[in-house]
Structure formats: C-alpha cells, structure tokens
Design a protein around this motif. Sequence first.
Motif, mmCIF file in Angstrom:
data_model
loop_
_atom_site.group_PDB
_atom_site.id
_atom_site.type_symbol
_atom_site.label_atom_id
_atom_site.label_comp_id
_atom_site.label_asym_id
_atom_site.label_seq_id
_atom_site.Cartn_x
_atom_site.Cartn_y
_atom_site.Cartn_z
ATOM 1 N N LYS A 53 3.300 7.857 4.099
ATOM 2 C CA LYS A 53 3.656 6.597 3.443
ATOM 3 C C LYS A 53 5.166 6.446 3.339
ATOM 4 C CE LYS A 53 -0.739 6.435 3.012
ATOM 5 N NZ LYS A 53 -1.509 7.261 3.974
ATOM 6 N N ARG A 56 6.191 5.305 6.717
ATOM 7 C CA ARG A 56 5.830 3.896 6.878
ATOM 8 C C ARG A 56 6.826 2.976 6.189
ATOM 9 N NH1 ARG A 56 4.254 -0.385 3.364
ATOM 10 N NH2 ARG A 56 2.809 -1.736 4.467
ATOM 11 N N GLN A 57 7.263 3.362 4.968
ATOM 12 C CA GLN A 57 8.226 2.547 4.234
ATOM 13 C C GLN A 57 9.570 2.486 4.957
ATOM 14 O OE1 GLN A 57 7.734 0.599 1.814
ATOM 15 N NE2 GLN A 57 9.835 0.046 1.252
ATOM 16 N N ARG A 60 9.191 0.190 7.860
ATOM 17 C CA ARG A 60 9.138 -1.199 7.379
ATOM 18 C C ARG A 60 10.549 -1.741 7.134
ATOM 19 N NH1 ARG A 60 6.752 -3.233 1.556
ATOM 20 N NH2 ARG A 60 6.982 -5.461 1.921
ATOM 21 N N ARG A 61 11.405 -0.921 6.558
ATOM 22 C CA ARG A 61 12.788 -1.355 6.310
ATOM 23 C C ARG A 61 13.550 -1.561 7.614
ATOM 24 N NH1 ARG A 61 13.945 2.821 1.295
ATOM 25 N NH2 ARG A 61 13.075 1.502 -0.362
ATOM 26 N N TYR A 349 -2.264 1.965 4.680
ATOM 27 C CA TYR A 349 -0.826 1.684 4.763
ATOM 28 C C TYR A 349 -0.378 1.497 6.205
ATOM 29 C CZ TYR A 349 -0.968 2.749 -0.140
ATOM 30 O OH TYR A 349 -1.265 2.723 -1.479
ATOM 31 N N GLU A 353 0.079 -3.754 5.347
ATOM 32 C CA GLU A 353 -0.909 -2.930 4.672
ATOM 33 C C GLU A 353 -2.162 -3.724 4.306
ATOM 34 O OE1 GLU A 353 0.349 -2.400 0.099
ATOM 35 O OE2 GLU A 353 1.983 -2.058 1.504
#
Length: 468
Positions: A53, A56-57, A60-61, A349, A353
């Motif tokens: 996760k 993934r974050q 995403r950024r 996620y 998501e």
Amino acid sequence: MPSYDYDLLIIGSGPAGEGAALHAAKLDQRVCMIEEQHFVGGNCTHKGTIPSKALRQAVRRIIQFNTLPMFRDVDAPQIFGYPKVLKQAERVIRKQVKLRTEMLARNGVKVVTGVASFVDANTVDVAGESGIEEKISAKNVLIATGSRPYHPAHMDFNHPRVFCSDSILHLNNTPKTLIVYGAGVIGCEYASIFAGLGVHVDLINTRSSLLEFLDDEISDALGYHLRDMGVNVRHNEEEERLEVDDDGVTLFLASGKRLRGDAILFCNGRTGNTSDLNLEAIGLKANHRGQISVDESYRTEVENIYGAGDVIGWPALASAAYDQGRSAAAAMLGGEQVRFVNDVPTGIYTLPEISSIGKTESELTAARIPYEVGRAFFKNIARAQITGDEVGMLKLLFHVDTLEILGVHSFGAESSEIIHIGQAVMNQPAGNNSIEYFVNSTFNYPTMAEAYRVAALEGLERVGRLND
C-alpha cells in the motif's frame, strides 16, 4: 491446577496476534508472543499490506505529478524507478515496527524470537537462530502465523527473474515488461502499481472476469481502467509451463499463447504458515492450503488452542485479523466481546481503489429481492474536481419498498475510507438503515462523502420517493 509460564501464548505477531495480545494484556493476563522474524508486525507489516500500500501511494503521487497541468508548469514529467519508490515503503515499515514494538512493551507483552513448534497442547518449543531451544508453556495458545505466497513446485523462485508477492519487494531494477500470473486482489494491485511506473504488464486471469466477488459494474470498471493504464488483461488462461533464461521469461499458456517478459510475478494463491508447527503433536491437521479450522469462537478442535488471521482462511484481511484476534482472546477468557467477524468491507488498493460491503446486483437478482440503484459519479463531485481524482463512482443498492441499504460499492479515490459511512448506516436497526439517512443528513462540502447524498437523491428519484 497446573502451573504455566503464561496465560496466553501467541504464535505470530501480525494483526491477529497483536489484537489478541493487547486485549489479553489489558485484562491482566500474562502474555507471550513468538515471532520468527527479528521484528514484530508479521507479514502484514513486512511483506504484505503495509509495503504494497505504501508502494501504491507513492505511484499514485507520481501519476498525479506527471498528469496534473499545474506540475507541468514546474517541470517535465519524471520517470521513477521501482527501487526508488520501494524506499518509501521501507520508511513506513520502520515506523510501523517502532510503533508496534513500543505498544507491546508498554502493555507488558513478552516477545520471543524463534520458530515455534508444539510439544503438546500447552507447551511450545522455540528454536532460536543460535540453535538454543526454549520450551514455553501456557494455559491457552493462539495460532496466528499468517500465510505466504503459494509456490508451485515446478517454478524456480530462486531465479532472479521469478518473483512472488514477498520477493518482489526485493526487486532491484525496473523491468520494461512484466507478466503477472494470477488476477486476484494481489495480482491486480501489483499490475496497477507497475503499470503506473510505465511497465508493460500482462495480467493473466484464470477466471472469466476480474475479482468475481465484486459487483459486475465495479469489476468491469477495474478492467477498463487497468487496460487504460496499459495493462493487457487476458481472461480464462492457464499456465502450462515457464521457461527462464538470462534475458527474460517465456510463459506458455494452455491456450497456445506464448508471452515474453523481463520477469514474472506469480500471485495465484496463498498457503497458511503451519508446516513448522508440528500440529500432529496436538492432534490438529491443516487442509491442503495449510489452513486450520475454527468455530465461531475461533477455537480449534483442541479446547485450549485457537486460531485467527490468514491461517484460518477467509477473509484473509488485516482488518479482519485484528478483530479476530481480539475475539479469540475474549473467548478464551470467557468475555462477552466475542464476535465472529463476517461483516467485512472489501478494500482493494488498485489504481483507482475499490471498496464494497453488502450484496451485489447479481446476488440480489438471484435472491429475487426488489432493489434499485443510486449512483454518484466522482466527476460531478466538487472535492474530486478539486483534487483531480474524477475517476470512479459510489453506488448504493437499496430495497424498493423499505429503502433499506443492501449494498455499497465504490470505485475511485478514497473508496476504502468512505465505505465506512455506508457500513455504519447499514448496521443500524431496521428502520434506521434507510437510504433516506443520506438525504436527511448534512455533509461537509466539499467532501468525497457528499457522494452519498448525491447517490441517495438519484436512487430515491428512481423510485419516486423524493417527496415522501
């Protein structure tokens, strides 16, 4: 009355073990936790939920930086390699380990490092790295050893181009092409992570659709957006054999297709961590997936031995495991807080998501329940327009006559957060679990949660109940 070293002995320090340990310790029980790794947290912290996760974050950024016009005025789009992104996950892991170590120590939980195996129902042998063995006895034992990726015998996972969801966290380069075999939750998450880094991904699904337990509309949306990211999704495929050489891997499928990639990530199933426990010594037997059976109080067939978390199978979620551990501890202490965890929201996620709870349209149709749908598309929600996260929707399923909420399904930014609003209302007593709650309550504006009001208004308009 026998004398034991501890009241509760827990094997495993993941969410299930932690939940049980803290609950029992706060009730003045003597608790010992055995963990084979040098740091607490279990696979959830070190190999599963937290690192994936965090990855993934970070991705995403990166996507936001490379796509939002405001950032284009500052700099050109940037390419970020997988090892660099992985460092963000390592930072979070360190914080989680520190937090959990301090919490266990503060509550007086003894942590022993080593591999545990049963001697009898009240005694466990712990083998440390130095070869020193220690026997620990306890009145009750909780098996919370978690799970690991399934490794088919014919695949060489020691090869530097063959990975599972554990070893992928040690990948030291960014492949140009990646084959992901298995399109379950983990496979779909990693497919979107690598696609977000610009890797060409082939996602091999052994079933006819993605994540068949989801509402069909949500599953279709996931497939569309994965393909939009460049993922090549292949349904109804089965692996025949894998060939590996110094330059890459070739996956031969039963359909006759041959796929070439720089590496393969095998994500097709998990196995409970029970092989080292010597379950035979206590008369327990794991199933073919390495899982143990428990009753609704999380007790195994052995009266003083309990199980919780991935090692007992469904739902195999960190969120559920923590509650299962607490319930197991309550059950063995004769408490009233025993709850069999079966009302669990799905949190997936991927990018974007997914989260859901309750019935799907297919399930309601099969059960011949009259229902209607209310939707709110994020592109029309002010908060989503502000943040640039306009992909997705919130979908409410409700009974045509009673207006009871039957299912909540969300696809898009913050879905795993906003799902809990729907969960809370669904769990209210009959009469208070109506979709009307969302039109009779004032939501902060602008928020993603406002999607509930928009979806409820649309649903009530469909059934002609706005003026009731």
